[in-house]
Write a protein that holds these residues in place. Structure first.
Motif, PDB file in Angstrom:
ATOM      1  N   MET A   1      -3.500 -21.917  -5.021  1.00 27.95           N
ATOM      2  CA  MET A   1      -3.410 -20.453  -5.074  1.00 27.95           C
ATOM      3  C   MET A   1      -2.190 -19.995  -4.275  1.00 27.95           C
ATOM      4  O   MET A   1      -1.970 -20.488  -3.174  1.00 27.95           O
ATOM      5  CB  MET A   1      -4.697 -19.826  -4.541  1.00 27.95           C
ATOM      6  CG  MET A   1      -5.845 -20.001  -5.544  1.00 27.95           C
ATOM      7  SD  MET A   1      -7.300 -19.029  -5.123  1.00 27.95           S
ATOM      8  CE  MET A   1      -8.091 -20.143  -3.972  1.00 27.95           C
TER       9      MET A   1
ATOM     10  N   GLN B   1       0.862 -20.640  -5.252  1.00 27.85           N
ATOM     11  CA  GLN B   1       1.806 -21.761  -5.200  1.00 27.85           C
ATOM     12  C   GLN B   1       3.248 -21.309  -5.371  1.00 27.85           C
ATOM     13  O   GLN B   1       4.163 -22.010  -4.906  1.00 27.85           O
ATOM     14  CB  GLN B   1       1.437 -22.848  -6.218  1.00 27.85           C
ATOM     15  CG  GLN B   1       1.474 -22.436  -7.677  1.00 27.85           C
ATOM     16  CD  GLN B   1       0.843 -23.510  -8.577  1.00 27.85           C
ATOM     17  OE1 GLN B   1      -0.003 -24.293  -8.142  1.00 27.85           O
ATOM     18  NE2 GLN B   1       1.243 -23.568  -9.850  1.00 27.85           N
ATOM     19  N   ALA B   2       3.466 -20.171  -6.013  1.00 33.83           N
ATOM     20  CA  ALA B   2       4.824 -19.612  -6.108  1.00 33.83           C
ATOM     21  C   ALA B   2       4.955 -18.536  -5.043  1.00 33.83           C
ATOM     22  O   ALA B   2       4.822 -17.352  -5.323  1.00 33.83           O
ATOM     23  CB  ALA B   2       5.047 -19.038  -7.501  1.00 33.83           C
ATOM     24  N   GLY B   3       5.203 -18.946  -3.811  1.00 29.59           N
ATOM     25  CA  GLY B   3       5.232 -17.951  -2.735  1.00 29.59           C
ATOM     26  C   GLY B   3       6.181 -18.311  -1.614  1.00 29.59           C
ATOM     27  O   GLY B   3       7.030 -19.201  -1.752  1.00 29.59           O
ATOM     28  N   ARG B   4       5.985 -17.650  -0.487  1.00 32.05           N
ATOM     29  CA  ARG B   4       6.998 -17.657   0.576  1.00 32.05           C
ATOM     30  C   ARG B   4       7.164 -18.963   1.323  1.00 32.05           C
ATOM     31  O   ARG B   4       8.124 -19.120   2.065  1.00 32.05           O
ATOM     32  CB  ARG B   4       6.686 -16.525   1.570  1.00 32.05           C
ATOM     33  CG  ARG B   4       7.030 -15.166   1.011  1.00 32.05           C
ATOM     34  CD  ARG B   4       6.501 -14.071   1.884  1.00 32.05           C
ATOM     35  NE  ARG B   4       5.051 -14.100   1.868  1.00 32.05           N
ATOM     36  CZ  ARG B   4       4.280 -13.351   2.636  1.00 32.05           C
ATOM     37  NH1 ARG B   4       4.805 -12.543   3.510  1.00 32.05           N
ATOM     38  NH2 ARG B   4       2.964 -13.423   2.545  1.00 32.05           N
TER      39      ARG B   4
ATOM     40  N   LYS C   1      13.972 -14.056  -3.818  1.00 36.55           N
ATOM     41  CA  LYS C   1      13.557 -12.791  -3.196  1.00 36.55           C
ATOM     42  C   LYS C   1      14.697 -12.058  -2.483  1.00 36.55           C
ATOM     43  O   LYS C   1      14.646 -10.849  -2.307  1.00 36.55           O
ATOM     44  CB  LYS C   1      12.437 -13.079  -2.195  1.00 36.55           C
ATOM     45  CG  LYS C   1      11.273 -12.138  -2.340  1.00 36.55           C
ATOM     46  CD  LYS C   1      10.283 -12.352  -1.249  1.00 36.55           C
ATOM     47  CE  LYS C   1      10.255 -11.145  -0.347  1.00 36.55           C
ATOM     48  NZ  LYS C   1       9.292 -11.300   0.743  1.00 36.55           N
TER      49      LYS C   1
ATOM     50  N   ILE D   1       0.538 -21.104 -12.364  1.00 34.66           N
ATOM     51  CA  ILE D   1      -0.077 -19.776 -12.435  1.00 34.66           C
ATOM     52  C   ILE D   1       1.041 -18.765 -12.550  1.00 34.66           C
ATOM     53  O   ILE D   1       2.052 -18.854 -11.850  1.00 34.66           O
ATOM     54  CB  ILE D   1      -1.015 -19.471 -11.235  1.00 34.66           C
ATOM     55  CG1 ILE D   1      -1.635 -18.072 -11.377  1.00 34.66           C
ATOM     56  CG2 ILE D   1      -0.313 -19.649  -9.896  1.00 34.66           C
ATOM     57  CD1 ILE D   1      -2.917 -17.848 -10.613  1.00 34.66           C
TER      58      ILE D   1
ATOM     59  N   PHE E   1       3.523 -15.908 -12.204  1.00 35.88           N
ATOM     60  CA  PHE E   1       3.948 -15.113 -11.062  1.00 35.88           C
ATOM     61  C   PHE E   1       3.803 -13.629 -11.407  1.00 35.88           C
ATOM     62  O   PHE E   1       4.434 -13.122 -12.347  1.00 35.88           O
ATOM     63  CB  PHE E   1       5.393 -15.402 -10.662  1.00 35.88           C
ATOM     64  CG  PHE E   1       5.781 -14.538  -9.496  1.00 35.88           C
ATOM     65  CD1 PHE E   1       5.375 -14.862  -8.218  1.00 35.88           C
ATOM     66  CD2 PHE E   1       6.463 -13.347  -9.696  1.00 35.88           C
ATOM     67  CE1 PHE E   1       5.654 -14.025  -7.148  1.00 35.88           C
ATOM     68  CE2 PHE E   1       6.754 -12.515  -8.626  1.00 35.88           C
ATOM     69  CZ  PHE E   1       6.352 -12.848  -7.348  1.00 35.88           C
ATOM     70  N   SER E   2       2.953 -12.953 -10.671  1.00 32.21           N
ATOM     71  CA  SER E   2       2.745 -11.515 -10.817  1.00 32.21           C
ATOM     72  C   SER E   2       1.894 -11.098  -9.626  1.00 32.21           C
ATOM     73  O   SER E   2       1.909 -11.779  -8.606  1.00 32.21           O
ATOM     74  CB  SER E   2       2.042 -11.205 -12.141  1.00 32.21           C
ATOM     75  OG  SER E   2       2.071  -9.809 -12.370  1.00 32.21           O
ATOM     76  N   ASP E   3       1.146 -10.035  -9.749  1.00 28.46           N
ATOM     77  CA  ASP E   3       0.237  -9.646  -8.665  1.00 28.46           C
ATOM     78  C   ASP E   3      -0.984  -8.984  -9.281  1.00 28.46           C
ATOM     79  O   ASP E   3      -0.909  -8.467 -10.397  1.00 28.46           O
ATOM     80  CB  ASP E   3       0.922  -8.681  -7.691  1.00 28.46           C
ATOM     81  CG  ASP E   3       0.119  -8.570  -6.394  1.00 28.46           C
ATOM     82  OD1 ASP E   3       0.273  -9.458  -5.538  1.00 28.46           O
ATOM     83  OD2 ASP E   3      -0.687  -7.633  -6.261  1.00 28.46           O
ATOM     84  N   ILE E   4      -2.090  -8.970  -8.543  1.00 29.68           N
ATOM     85  CA  ILE E   4      -3.275  -8.299  -9.093  1.00 29.68           C
ATOM     86  C   ILE E   4      -3.034  -6.793  -9.261  1.00 29.68           C
ATOM     87  O   ILE E   4      -3.702  -6.154 -10.061  1.00 29.68           O
ATOM     88  CB  ILE E   4      -4.554  -8.543  -8.261  1.00 29.68           C
ATOM     89  CG1 ILE E   4      -4.393  -8.070  -6.824  1.00 29.68           C
ATOM     90  CG2 ILE E   4      -4.985 -10.002  -8.309  1.00 29.68           C
ATOM     91  CD1 ILE E   4      -5.719  -7.994  -6.047  1.00 29.68           C
TER      92      ILE E   4
ATOM     93  N   PRO F   1       3.934  -6.669   3.353  1.00 34.28           N
ATOM     94  CA  PRO F   1       4.094  -7.300   2.041  1.00 34.28           C
ATOM     95  C   PRO F   1       2.850  -7.118   1.177  1.00 34.28           C
ATOM     96  O   PRO F   1       2.909  -7.297  -0.027  1.00 34.28           O
ATOM     97  CB  PRO F   1       4.300  -8.776   2.388  1.00 34.28           C
ATOM     98  CG  PRO F   1       3.512  -8.974   3.648  1.00 34.28           C
ATOM     99  CD  PRO F   1       3.575  -7.663   4.386  1.00 34.28           C
TER     100      PRO F   1
ATOM    101  N   PRO G   1      -0.200  -4.853  -0.711  1.00 31.70           N
ATOM    102  CA  PRO G   1      -0.095  -3.598  -1.462  1.00 31.70           C
ATOM    103  C   PRO G   1      -0.460  -2.363  -0.632  1.00 31.70           C
ATOM    104  O   PRO G   1      -1.445  -2.378   0.099  1.00 31.70           O
ATOM    105  CB  PRO G   1      -1.087  -3.786  -2.617  1.00 31.70           C
ATOM    106  CG  PRO G   1      -1.949  -4.936  -2.248  1.00 31.70           C
ATOM    107  CD  PRO G   1      -1.254  -5.739  -1.213  1.00 31.70           C
TER     108      PRO G   1
ATOM    109  N   PHE H   1      -4.029 -14.293 -14.822  1.00 34.90           N
ATOM    110  CA  PHE H   1      -5.004 -13.780 -13.852  1.00 34.90           C
ATOM    111  C   PHE H   1      -5.016 -12.263 -13.823  1.00 34.90           C
ATOM    112  O   PHE H   1      -4.118 -11.594 -14.324  1.00 34.90           O
ATOM    113  CB  PHE H   1      -4.740 -14.333 -12.450  1.00 34.90           C
ATOM    114  CG  PHE H   1      -3.497 -13.766 -11.801  1.00 34.90           C
ATOM    115  CD1 PHE H   1      -2.265 -14.363 -11.979  1.00 34.90           C
ATOM    116  CD2 PHE H   1      -3.571 -12.627 -11.008  1.00 34.90           C
ATOM    117  CE1 PHE H   1      -1.117 -13.849 -11.383  1.00 34.90           C
ATOM    118  CE2 PHE H   1      -2.435 -12.105 -10.399  1.00 34.90           C
ATOM    119  CZ  PHE H   1      -1.202 -12.708 -10.589  1.00 34.90           C
TER     120      PHE H   1
ATOM    121  N   THR I   1     -11.269 -10.934  -4.489  1.00 32.15           N
ATOM    122  CA  THR I   1     -10.982 -11.255  -3.092  1.00 32.15           C
ATOM    123  C   THR I   1     -11.930 -10.557  -2.120  1.00 32.15           C
ATOM    124  O   THR I   1     -12.333 -11.133  -1.116  1.00 32.15           O
ATOM    125  CB  THR I   1      -9.522 -10.876  -2.787  1.00 32.15           C
ATOM    126  OG1 THR I   1      -8.699 -11.561  -3.736  1.00 32.15           O
ATOM    127  CG2 THR I   1      -9.111 -11.249  -1.377  1.00 32.15           C
TER     128      THR I   1
END
Ligand code: CP3
Length: 345
Positions: A21, A23-26, A35, A67, A69-72, A87, A89, A134, A200
């Motif tokens: 979870m 996995q494409a992050g900072r 970024k 997965i 790359f986007s956001d809920i 960072p 929302p 997702f 979450t």
């Protein structure tokens, strides 16, 4: 078929597939380099950039799924909500009254984050492993819309609001359910091969409140995907006390956070594939600890289908070498021979 889709469809595979979870992050320098050039929303909205970021972790590690790359929060902009990332929302004008809820649009299948379909198609052209789509579950999306800032106290402000404004809460959850169904059906039509519903903040509620405000909406979303025949993952954090209810959801896979042993989840959720649940903090610590703790999780996961993951998102301070070590340890673990060792003859 891939090992990820096999396990997600209920097969007790010889080795556990792994994805991570966030996995494409900072924690990835390649992500941070992208970024530097774009704002977070631009990264989500530009299909080429979103596809490129989606592929970064699967290019670096032999992961068994990607997965998107986007956001809920992505589909909520099309409802008319102004969102910033800091960072996490932040909602410029939080939703509070029935009039606030009534002013939110349900944009319909074509109008809900259409750039995501283009990103999905771009990833599918280039990606050898299955792509997971997702969305946020309605209860969790509502939590951010009403009370975006206050995570520290379990979003008590949102819990107050649910009971202070039950009519507004019901209407908000209904609208979010409709948008989430449109959004996930669109992702599947564009080519995602599994979907995860992130709930979450479900664990912040007691079982009766979850049964009233969380479960029915998550159920409607998941049930609305049944005809599309992709595996459905439901993941709630800190939700051990809700397992009886979660067992009612039409999801092939249930994600488990790191606090609950997989063997305990297995008893509460018979017939499901379990996904999880290494503590993300372990992955920061020490390579030897990573491999040891990963094997402990894998042993807990025997006795039914298991997809290896962390118990929540990867931390930005995780060394990339530890991720490589983790993937190797998971892939080296032979579940079938370990299961034989476990059963006394
Ligand atoms: O997993 C992946 O690699 C896919 C991308 C993804 C992101 N957000 C990108 C992101 C996914 C699946 C999400 C889901 C998400 N977003 C959830 C559910 C998962 C969970 O953690 O429980 C939630 C609650 C959100 C809301 C959100 N967005 C938060 C709380 C934050 C800040 C947390 C953080 O990591 O600092 C975000 C921002 C966000 N979403 C980032 C990323 C990579 C960090 C933004 C940055 O780069 O500064």
């Amino acid at each position: 078929m891939s090992i990820f889709l096999d396990a997600a469809s209920g097969k007790d595979t010889q080795r556990a597939p792994i994805w991570i979870m966030r996995q494409a992050g900072r924690y990835l320098s390649e992500y941070n380099a992208v970024k530097e050039r774009y704002g977070f929303w631009e990264m989500c909205r530009n299909p080429e950039v979103a596809a490129q970021i989606t592929l970064l972790p699967v290019q670096r590690f032999p992961l068994d799924a990607a997965i998107l790359f986007s956001d809920i929060m992505t589909p909520l902009a099309d409802m008319g909500v102004e969102i910033e990332f800091a960072p996490g929302p932040v909602i410029t004008r939080p939703v509070r009254t029935l009039a606030d809820v009534r002013s939110l649009r349900v944009p319909g299948p074509e109008g809900t984050a259409p750039f995501v379909a283009a990103a999905v198609r771009a990833v599918r052209e280039q990606c050898a492993v299955p792509l997971i789509g997702f969305a946020g579950a309605p209860l969790t999306l509502a939590t951010y819309l009403v009370d975006s800032g206050a995570a520290a106290d379990g979003h008590a402000g949102f819990r107050v609001w649910l009971h202070a404004e039950p009519e507004a809460a019901r209407l908000l959850l209904d609208r979010l359910t409709e948008v989430t169904i449109d959004y996930l059906r669109m992702q599947i039509a564009a080519g995602v091969q599994a979907v995860q519903l992130f709930d979450t903040w479900a664990g912040a509620h007691d079982p009766a409140v979850y049964a009233e405000f969380g479960l029915p909406h998550a159920r409607r979303v998941l049930a609305a995907l049944a005809d599309l025949a992709v595996p459905r993952v439901y993941f709630a954090v800190g939700a051990h006390h809700l397992f009886d209810r979660i067992a009612e959801l039409p999801a092939e896979v249930v994600g488990v956070d790191w606090r609950t042993p997989l063997s305990v989840a297995r008893r509460a959720l018979p017939g499901r594939t379990l996904q999880g649940n290494l503590d993300p903090a372990v992955l920061v610590s020490r390579p030897e600890a990573v491999a040891d703790r990963a094997r402990a999780v894998l042993r807990e996961g025997l006795g039914g289908p298991h997809i290896f993951n962390l118990g929540h998102g990867i931390r930005p301070d995780t060394p990339v070498g530890h991720v490589q070590r983790l993937v190797e340890a998971v892939h080296a673990f032979d579940r079938h021979s370990e299961a034989e060792k476990k059963v006394p003859v």
